[in-house]
Design a protein around this motif. Structure first.
Motif, mmCIF file in Angstrom:
data_model
loop_
_atom_site.group_PDB
_atom_site.id
_atom_site.type_symbol
_atom_site.label_atom_id
_atom_site.label_comp_id
_atom_site.label_asym_id
_atom_site.label_seq_id
_atom_site.Cartn_x
_atom_site.Cartn_y
_atom_site.Cartn_z
ATOM 1 N N GLN A 7 41.203 -20.916 -10.462
ATOM 2 C CA GLN A 7 41.786 -21.540 -9.278
ATOM 3 C C GLN A 7 41.613 -20.656 -8.042
ATOM 4 O OE1 GLN A 7 43.277 -24.546 -8.766
ATOM 5 N NE2 GLN A 7 42.828 -25.204 -10.845
ATOM 6 N N THR A 8 41.383 -19.380 -8.237
ATOM 7 C CA THR A 8 41.121 -18.475 -7.121
ATOM 8 C C THR A 8 39.735 -18.731 -6.543
ATOM 9 O OG1 THR A 8 42.499 -16.802 -8.180
ATOM 10 C CG2 THR A 8 41.038 -16.042 -6.442
ATOM 11 N N GLU A 9 38.786 -19.080 -7.386
ATOM 12 C CA GLU A 9 37.407 -19.314 -6.947
ATOM 13 C C GLU A 9 37.198 -20.707 -6.358
ATOM 14 O OE1 GLU A 9 34.573 -16.889 -9.827
ATOM 15 O OE2 GLU A 9 35.985 -18.170 -10.921
ATOM 16 N N LEU A 10 37.900 -21.689 -6.888
ATOM 17 C CA LEU A 10 37.720 -23.066 -6.448
ATOM 18 C C LEU A 10 39.002 -23.830 -6.712
ATOM 19 C CD1 LEU A 10 35.626 -25.178 -5.416
ATOM 20 C CD2 LEU A 10 35.133 -25.666 -7.801
ATOM 21 N N THR A 11 39.499 -24.520 -5.696
ATOM 22 C CA THR A 11 40.730 -25.290 -5.875
ATOM 23 C C THR A 11 40.521 -26.721 -5.388
ATOM 24 O OG1 THR A 11 41.589 -24.634 -3.713
ATOM 25 C CG2 THR A 11 42.238 -23.282 -5.601
ATOM 26 N N LEU A 12 41.297 -27.614 -5.934
ATOM 27 C CA LEU A 12 41.349 -29.001 -5.496
ATOM 28 C C LEU A 12 42.796 -29.320 -5.153
ATOM 29 C CD1 LEU A 12 38.665 -29.062 -7.260
ATOM 30 C CD2 LEU A 12 39.183 -31.466 -7.547
ATOM 31 N N GLY A 75 24.207 -20.984 -6.735
ATOM 32 C CA GLY A 75 23.818 -21.024 -5.332
ATOM 33 C C GLY A 75 24.862 -21.726 -4.473
ATOM 34 N N THR A 76 25.350 -22.850 -4.953
ATOM 35 C CA THR A 76 26.371 -23.590 -4.210
ATOM 36 C C THR A 76 27.673 -22.811 -4.160
ATOM 37 O OG1 THR A 76 25.382 -25.710 -4.794
ATOM 38 C CG2 THR A 76 27.696 -25.749 -4.138
ATOM 39 N N LEU A 77 28.025 -22.157 -5.256
ATOM 40 C CA LEU A 77 29.255 -21.380 -5.297
ATOM 41 C C LEU A 77 29.236 -20.262 -4.259
ATOM 42 C CD1 LEU A 77 31.984 -21.190 -6.667
ATOM 43 C CD2 LEU A 77 30.948 -19.719 -8.397
ATOM 44 N N SER A 78 28.073 -19.651 -4.041
ATOM 45 C CA SER A 78 27.989 -18.582 -3.040
ATOM 46 C C SER A 78 28.246 -19.145 -1.635
ATOM 47 C CB SER A 78 26.636 -17.862 -3.104
ATOM 48 O OG SER A 78 25.598 -18.715 -2.740
ATOM 49 N N TYR A 79 27.786 -20.376 -1.356
ATOM 50 C CA TYR A 79 28.094 -21.014 -0.076
ATOM 51 C C TYR A 79 29.577 -21.337 0.049
ATOM 52 C CZ TYR A 79 23.202 -21.708 1.215
ATOM 53 O OH TYR A 79 21.887 -21.526 1.559
ATOM 54 N N LEU A 80 30.175 -21.803 -1.023
ATOM 55 C CA LEU A 80 31.604 -22.139 -0.996
ATOM 56 C C LEU A 80 32.467 -20.897 -0.794
ATOM 57 C CD1 LEU A 80 31.761 -24.730 -3.896
ATOM 58 C CD2 LEU A 80 31.957 -25.205 -1.455
ATOM 59 N N ARG A 81 32.018 -19.781 -1.326
ATOM 60 C CA ARG A 81 32.767 -18.533 -1.155
ATOM 61 C C ARG A 81 32.680 -17.997 0.265
ATOM 62 N NH1 ARG A 81 30.612 -16.049 -6.785
ATOM 63 N NH2 ARG A 81 32.261 -16.868 -8.121
ATOM 64 N N GLY A 82 31.613 -18.396 0.971
ATOM 65 C CA GLY A 82 31.465 -17.975 2.373
ATOM 66 C C GLY A 82 30.677 -16.778 2.593
#
Length: 82
Positions: A7-12, A75-82
């Protein structure tokens, strides 16, 4: 093997989780999750989208939610992390 996301890496949000639960009750049982993806474009150079997926790849991160999975490639996760 895919990695579990926290949940720290991605939340909804709660409304998003409720809507996804509703949608997953309507799709074919072969659907493994919803894939979040990034493509070139948009004002910031990256546009995001979502689609149902029937495959989870070894390099995907997976967030387990109640009744569904959110699948994100590295790759997408790196964009989501900023």
């Amino acid at each position: 093997m895919s990695a579990a996301l926290t949940q720290t890496e991605l939340t909804l949000t709660s409304p998003a989780q409720s809507k996804m639960n509703e949608l997953f009750r309507q799709v074919d049982e072969t659907i493994q999750g919803v894939r979040v993806f990034a493509t070139p474009g948009g004002c910031s150079g990256v546009s995001f989208g979502m689609t149902f997926t029937d495959a989870i790849n070894d390099d995907d991160g997976v967030l387990l939610c109640d009744g569904f999975k959110v699948v994100v490639d590295d790759g997408t996760l790196s964009y989501l992390r900023g």
